[in-house]
Design a protein around this motif. Sequence first.
Motif, PDB file in Angstrom:
ATOM      1  N   ALA A 210       1.045  -1.578  -0.214  1.00  0.00           N
ATOM      2  CA  ALA A 210       0.328   0.013   0.223  1.00  0.00           C
ATOM      3  C   ALA A 210       1.079   1.139  -0.627  1.00  0.00           C
ATOM      4  N   LEU A 211       1.717   1.201   0.607  1.00  0.00           N
ATOM      5  CA  LEU A 211       3.103   2.548   0.631  1.00  0.00           C
ATOM      6  C   LEU A 211       3.367   2.586  -0.566  1.00  0.00           C
ATOM      7  N   GLU A 212       3.636   1.353  -1.081  1.00  0.00           N
ATOM      8  CA  GLU A 212       4.190   1.922  -2.479  1.00  0.00           C
ATOM      9  C   GLU A 212       3.682   2.094  -3.451  1.00  0.00           C
ATOM     10  N   THR A 312       1.209  -7.251 -10.683  1.00  0.00           N
ATOM     11  CA  THR A 312       1.858  -8.193 -11.814  1.00  0.00           C
ATOM     12  C   THR A 312       2.836  -8.157 -12.674  1.00  0.00           C
ATOM     13  N   ARG A 313       2.553  -8.435 -13.829  1.00  0.00           N
ATOM     14  CA  ARG A 313       3.620  -7.699 -15.538  1.00  0.00           C
ATOM     15  C   ARG A 313       4.991  -7.520 -14.426  1.00  0.00           C
ATOM     16  N   ASP A 314       4.848  -6.013 -14.766  1.00  0.00           N
ATOM     17  CA  ASP A 314       5.922  -5.268 -14.832  1.00  0.00           C
ATOM     18  C   ASP A 314       6.495  -4.447 -12.780  1.00  0.00           C
ATOM     19  N   ARG A 315       5.734  -4.803 -12.499  1.00  0.00           N
ATOM     20  CA  ARG A 315       5.200  -4.339 -11.116  1.00  0.00           C
ATOM     21  C   ARG A 315       5.560  -5.466 -10.373  1.00  0.00           C
ATOM     22  N   ALA A 316       6.596  -5.367  -9.664  1.00  0.00           N
ATOM     23  CA  ALA A 316       6.818  -6.469  -8.515  1.00  0.00           C
ATOM     24  C   ALA A 316       6.010  -5.822  -7.783  1.00  0.00           C
ATOM     25  N   LEU A 317       6.367  -7.556  -6.674  1.00  0.00           N
ATOM     26  CA  LEU A 317       5.688  -7.173  -5.456  1.00  0.00           C
ATOM     27  C   LEU A 317       7.261  -6.378  -4.783  1.00  0.00           C
ATOM     28  N   PRO A 318       7.401  -5.688  -3.788  1.00  0.00           N
ATOM     29  CA  PRO A 318       7.802  -4.861  -3.359  1.00  0.00           C
ATOM     30  C   PRO A 318       8.258  -6.030  -1.429  1.00  0.00           C
ATOM     31  N   ILE A 319       8.990  -7.441  -2.569  1.00  0.00           N
ATOM     32  CA  ILE A 319       9.412  -8.365  -1.157  1.00  0.00           C
ATOM     33  C   ILE A 319      11.072  -8.989  -1.715  1.00  0.00           C
TER      34      ILE A 319
END
Length: 356
Positions: A210-212, A312-319
């Motif tokens: 959510a912050l991202e 998804t796709r070009d936006r990765a999970l910030p992990i």
Amino acid sequence: VEKTATVDVPGVELSMDALGALADGTAAEAALRLLVEQYRAWIEERRPEITRLQGTRHETAEELLRFAGVAADRIKKGVAVLSSSADALDAFRVANRAVARALRQRLKEQFKEEPPRWRAFQLAFILLNLPGLADPRDPNRETVDLLFFPTGGGKTEAYLGLAAFAMVMRRLEHPGENGLAGAGVSVIMRYTLRLLTLDQLARAAGLVCALELEREKDVARYGEWPFEIGLWVGKAATPNMLGHKRDNRSDSARTKVRQFKADPRGKPSPIPLENCPWCGTRFGPNSFALLPNDDQPRELRIVCTNFECDFTRDRALPIVAIDEPIYRRLPAFLIATLDKFASLPWVGQSGALLGA
């Protein structure tokens, strides 16, 4: 032990959406001032009650009321910080919006009809700690505050809200070039039990997601470096190294990713999360990618396979779940277990997490 329950405080704004949209410091003062006044009134109501106590019980009650008065003073100071500091107010608004958005994602049915709201003790805990986070010279910066409430009472959201404030405030106070000066580890959540750590990871990861999304709305203000969450735990829970082509280690990220891709039903996820922490979709073979290539990876990229998900796709999970990239990227939120802190003297790179 008697049941502990929270109550609403009349005249105090508890809606996260409303607090996330406060117009200015005056609005913040109007929304929160009565929390202090009614808490102080409650303290005074207790004074006649403790006169019936004798000996050490009376002394203990007097001391508890004194500490309650100190807490009321600190809450009032927290409201004053929001009234006087534009950056603190902005960080507070972003934190409210992020917690609300993460709650809606995790508990969709619960918040279909009514928006997320703070419980009074949660909001009080956040306000009480704001001065120490916003001002390095605040005397209570050295104070350790214990948030004590029964299981299921809302402790997690309270400290996640405070964590969100700390991460955003750091970006605003140290913008630097492209916001990099305010990047780095801001919050460390340390647990002793791995299972509890991994349960908290999913909830904390939702907040960081959510912050991202909030950061991407105004990159110029909150910086180009992403908000990320790092999982710094023992190799029994997550791979501690990426591995490479000539490395046959069974516990490397490369090995675990290849095994999962070959047998996603029979092999566990390479990281301790089985589902996307944002939309809940189960991870599949295409959720994990070793970059820049499988033979000499430098990072593990994680995406959701649900094309309607924000990550998804070009936006990765910030992990960030592997030690090597954790030491390079220094995620803003770090979840760690005690065994990793014990390794600090032996692993030189880990000093970067603490600014060394």
